[in-house]
Design a protein around this motif. Structure first.
Motif, PDB file in Angstrom:
ATOM      1  N   SER A  80       6.054   1.588  10.874  1.00 59.21           N
ATOM      2  CA  SER A  80       5.372   1.723   9.579  1.00 59.21           C
ATOM      3  C   SER A  80       6.320   1.510   8.407  1.00 59.21           C
ATOM      4  CB  SER A  80       4.753   3.113   9.458  1.00 59.21           C
ATOM      5  OG  SER A  80       5.770   4.090   9.335  1.00 59.21           O
ATOM      6  N   LYS A 120       1.057   7.085   6.237  1.00 58.41           N
ATOM      7  CA  LYS A 120       0.133   6.659   5.176  1.00 58.41           C
ATOM      8  C   LYS A 120      -0.102   5.156   5.246  1.00 58.41           C
ATOM      9  CE  LYS A 120       0.164   8.068   0.913  1.00 58.41           C
ATOM     10  NZ  LYS A 120       0.664   8.435  -0.438  1.00 58.41           N
ATOM     11  N   SER A 121       0.969   4.447   5.483  1.00 55.95           N
ATOM     12  CA  SER A 121       0.832   2.993   5.550  1.00 55.95           C
ATOM     13  C   SER A 121       0.594   2.594   6.997  1.00 55.95           C
ATOM     14  CB  SER A 121       2.106   2.329   5.052  1.00 55.95           C
ATOM     15  OG  SER A 121       3.205   2.762   5.818  1.00 55.95           O
ATOM     16  N   VAL A 131       2.590  -3.269  10.304  1.00 54.41           N
ATOM     17  CA  VAL A 131       2.254  -4.688  10.180  1.00 54.41           C
ATOM     18  C   VAL A 131       1.421  -5.111  11.396  1.00 54.41           C
ATOM     19  CG1 VAL A 131       3.257  -7.008  10.243  1.00 54.41           C
ATOM     20  CG2 VAL A 131       4.227  -5.254   8.759  1.00 54.41           C
ATOM     21  N   ILE A 149      -2.178  -4.076  11.113  1.00 49.27           N
ATOM     22  CA  ILE A 149      -2.885  -4.876  10.116  1.00 49.27           C
ATOM     23  C   ILE A 149      -3.264  -6.227  10.728  1.00 49.27           C
ATOM     24  CG2 ILE A 149      -2.615  -6.120   7.914  1.00 49.27           C
ATOM     25  CD1 ILE A 149      -0.894  -3.671   7.052  1.00 49.27           C
ATOM     26  N   PHE A 150      -2.313  -6.814  11.452  1.00 46.83           N
ATOM     27  CA  PHE A 150      -2.618  -8.073  12.129  1.00 46.83           C
ATOM     28  C   PHE A 150      -3.785  -7.884  13.102  1.00 46.83           C
ATOM     29  CE2 PHE A 150       1.545 -10.167  11.091  1.00 46.83           C
ATOM     30  CZ  PHE A 150       0.957 -11.301  10.549  1.00 46.83           C
ATOM     31  N   VAL A 201      -7.009  -7.679  11.151  1.00 47.38           N
ATOM     32  CA  VAL A 201      -7.414  -9.001  10.661  1.00 47.38           C
ATOM     33  C   VAL A 201      -7.964  -9.817  11.834  1.00 47.38           C
ATOM     34  CG1 VAL A 201      -6.571 -11.176   9.676  1.00 47.38           C
ATOM     35  CG2 VAL A 201      -5.806  -8.988   8.740  1.00 47.38           C
ATOM     36  N   ILE A 243     -11.709 -11.451  12.200  1.00 45.88           N
ATOM     37  CA  ILE A 243     -11.937 -12.881  12.452  1.00 45.88           C
ATOM     38  C   ILE A 243     -12.700 -13.026  13.778  1.00 45.88           C
ATOM     39  CG2 ILE A 243     -10.831 -15.157  12.789  1.00 45.88           C
ATOM     40  CD1 ILE A 243      -8.372 -13.859  11.291  1.00 45.88           C
TER      41      ILE A 243
END
Lengths: 136, 136
Positions: A23, A121-122, A125, A128-129, A132, A136
């Motif tokens: 993170s 909190k975040s 990566v 997130i990928f 996404v 899609i």
């Protein structure tokens, strides 16, 4: 490299910023002495020097919340270490994911403790990928 | 909240970890005294206390590389601050994006200076989204 060549404080310690490799959140700040530094590089499990207990401290030894060393760097003037780790469980002894859960409201200047402290909190990566990809 | 209620070191200072709000990379570690802490909250531009020059230090005052305060948090035992900033230019006085450009190779244990130090290693979430968007 030799720990003794670093710019140590008066007690022979160096501050260490510990960051989650996934993170990138900062988990904690603690200190290392030569023994903790050498053990960390040797075992790839992060060791600190406990200033309160005045002894070597293998992070996770009692909680199981080990930190596996993934990256280590020094700053420009060689008086601070940054380690990136794979964190088992949570980093904070209070049960919080990160020790930095006491936020300061920039307008009121009051301290506000985070609601759910047990998760980053975040998002990483990777996640997130994945999100996404799923959209899609 | 009052700075004097924090757990300060013997010199009345508190260490501050400064992180880029976009990339989440750690940029530097420095110190604040009460004046620096108050000025930072008041102006939203990060101020430190320079231990070498022994005075208030508005980051960016000479370089133009100001840090705009976006987030501030204390750790569990209230002896360390974490600030997240919007960094103008680069954080390090050497011209590096982050002060932590001296990597330690975990196998050889040698120090290796990063090739291109002027950019963040990790990409911001935004730029990743942009890239994915462009690919699609």
């Amino acid at each position: 490299m030799d720990f003794n060549n670093l710019k140590l404080n008066k007690n022979g310690l160096i501050p260490v910023v510990t960051q989650d490799i996934d993170s990138n959140e900062v988990l904690m700040v603690a200190y290392m002495n030569k023994e903790a530094f050498d053990k960390t590089l040797e075992t790839k499990k992060v060791h600190y020097y406990s200033r309160s207990r005045q002894c070597l401290w293998l992070k996770g030894e009692t909680s199981g919340h080990y930190q596996t060393l993934k990256h280590m760097a020094l700053d420009c003037d060689e008086d601070t270490l940054l380690v990136k780790v794979q964190q088992e469980g949570v980093a904070c002894h209070t049960g919080a994911y990160s020790c930095f859960y006491k936020e300061i409201d920039l307008e009121t200047k009051n301290m506000v403790e985070m609601g759910d402290r047990t998760k980053p909190k975040s998002e990483s990566v990777l996640s997130i990928f994945e999100e996404v990809y799923n959209i899609i």
